[in-house]
Enzyme design. Structure first.
Site, PDB file in Angstrom:
ATOM      1  CG  HIS A 198       6.755  -0.192  10.547  1.00 16.68           C
ATOM      2  ND1 HIS A 198       6.808  -0.639  11.842  1.00 16.68           N
ATOM      3  CD2 HIS A 198       6.376   1.115  10.622  1.00 16.68           C
ATOM      4  CE1 HIS A 198       6.478   0.341  12.670  1.00 16.68           C
ATOM      5  NE2 HIS A 198       6.216   1.415  11.952  1.00 16.68           N
TER       6      HIS A 198
ATOM      7  CG  ASP B  70      -0.188  -0.069   2.563  1.00 18.71           C
ATOM      8  OD1 ASP B  70       0.968  -0.541   2.589  1.00 18.71           O
ATOM      9  OD2 ASP B  70      -0.756   0.357   3.594  1.00 18.71           O
TER      10      ASP B  70
HETATM   11  O1  RIB Z   1       2.235  -0.573  11.043  1.00 16.20           O
HETATM   12  C1  RIB Z   1       3.155  -0.397  10.026  1.00 16.20           C
HETATM   13  C2  RIB Z   1       2.527  -0.625   8.667  1.00 16.20           C
HETATM   14  O2  RIB Z   1       1.498   0.333   8.500  1.00 16.20           O
HETATM   15  C3  RIB Z   1       3.471  -0.457   7.497  1.00 16.20           C
HETATM   16  O3  RIB Z   1       3.184  -1.416   6.511  1.00 16.20           O
HETATM   17  C4  RIB Z   1       3.194   0.944   7.020  1.00 16.20           C
HETATM   18  O4  RIB Z   1       3.414   1.087   5.632  1.00 16.20           O
HETATM   19  C5  RIB Z   1       1.757   1.186   7.409  1.00 16.20           C
HETATM   20  O5  RIB Z   1       0.897   0.859   6.420  1.00 16.20           O
HETATM   21 CA    CA Z   2       2.837  -0.753   4.172  1.00 10.00          CA
END
Ligand code: RIB
Ligand code: CA
Length: 314
Positions: free
Chosen positions: A242, A11
């Site tokens: 992340h 995303d």
């Molecule tokens: O919590 C972290 C996630 O949430 C990651 O994938 C970041 O891109 C957001 O979408």
């Molecule tokens: Ca993401």
């Protein structure tokens, strides 16, 4: 030949952009497609971003398949604009891509690729798990045909980030997440337990500015928006990695400590989206009965992974 042939379900998203570029810059990884989901923006927008990111990287040969606009059993209302910008790319307002998504849906693309190459393809979802759950619903045999599923999502032993209980990707499609963690396939969960220990400092981020790479220049343009958010909300002079940490798991799994746990996703209460782990000791509790073990990342050498990600992106 690369060790890992992967599809990233994404995303994009600022840290998604880092993850996609990390994959493209890693000889261990062959990226065979991007599939898009809602999360950091609505799916129409994240598809545009995915196409743009590939264009910036000079890799428009990689197909993009657009995914579902909504969760499988709830409603998506709130894109992560406060973290990623209204355009999910740090409010850079990029020109539109010159390429288009393929005709197949994300779930159809995943099913076709996995069934055509049994035990070769690794799925790396770094957004809500809707497309992955839909692929399982269309063709349950992908569970036996996939090589591995490596998920950015969840929080086994630490608090959430979108609510005190839940991590954002899981929260955005709780029912899909519970299906994915409950299927009989090899799943690794790269959740907040490790991604919040993997931080790129403002000093490290400054290195993007001097890079001649178009991808690094793009990151240099979008990351300040995310850094402002973490400075203000997390009181951190750096950003959580992340999504790129999830890709780095494929390259350096020895930097991660893992435990085999049963995962259920809470769907009923104010802790909706919490990924509840059960160890062997309590696997007989009704809600965790007959669930497969998940390989859950519980600790990490965050400094090593952050250095690795920087090295591949600059
Ligand atoms: O919590 C972290 C996630 O949430 C990651 O994938 C970041 O891109 C957001 O979408
Ligand atoms: Ca993401």
């Amino acid at each position: 030949m690369a060790q890992h042939r992967i599809i990233i379900d994404t995303d994009p998203g600022i840290d998604d952009a880092m993850a996609i570029f990390f994959a493209l810059n890693s000889p261990e990884i062959e990226l065979i497609g991007l599939t898009t989901t809602f999360g950091n923006g609505h799916t129409d927008l994240t598809t545009i971003n995915a196409l743009r990111l590939l264009e910036i990287a000079g890799r428009s040969d990689i197909p993009v398949a657009q995914g579902a606009p909504q969760p499988i059993a709830s409603a998506f209302e709130e894109p992560g604009a406060v973290v990623h910008g209204d355009d999910a790319q740090g409010n850079l307002n990029l020109p539109l891509p010159t390429t288009q998504a393929i005709q197949q849906s994300a779930a159809e693309f995943i099913v076709e690729q996995v069934m055509n190459a049994p035990r070769e393809i690794t799925l790396v979802p770094i957004g809500p798990l809707t497309n992955i759950a839909m692929a399982l619903q269309i063709e349950p045999r992908i569970a036996q045909a996939v090589r591995e599923v490596v998920i950015m999502g969840g929080n086994a032993l630490c608090p959430g980030n979108i609510t005190p209980a839940a991590e954002a990707n899981i929260f955005h499609d709780v029912e899909a997440a519970d299906l994915v963690f409950g299927a009989e396939w090899p799943v690794t969960m790269v959740g907040l337990d490790v991604t919040q220990k993997t931080i790129m400092t403002a000093a490290q981020l400054a290195q993007f500015e001097g890079s001649a790479k178009a991808t690094a220049q793009h990151l240099n343009g979008i990351i300040p928006f995310y850094l402002n958010f973490t400075r203000e909300v997390n009181k951190l002079d750096g950003i959580f990695l992340h999504d790129p940490t999830t890709l780095a798991y494929l390259v350096a799994p020895d930097a991660f400590k893992t435990e085999k746990l049963y995962i259920r996703v809470e769907s009923e209460s104010f802790s909706r989206g919490k990924t509840w782990p059960a160890s062997f000791m309590n696997k007989w509790s009704t809600a965790w009965l007959n669930r497969p073990l998940v390989n859950v990342c519980v600790d990490i050498d965050g400094a090593r992974i952050s250095d690795l990600i920087l090295e591949r992106l600059v």
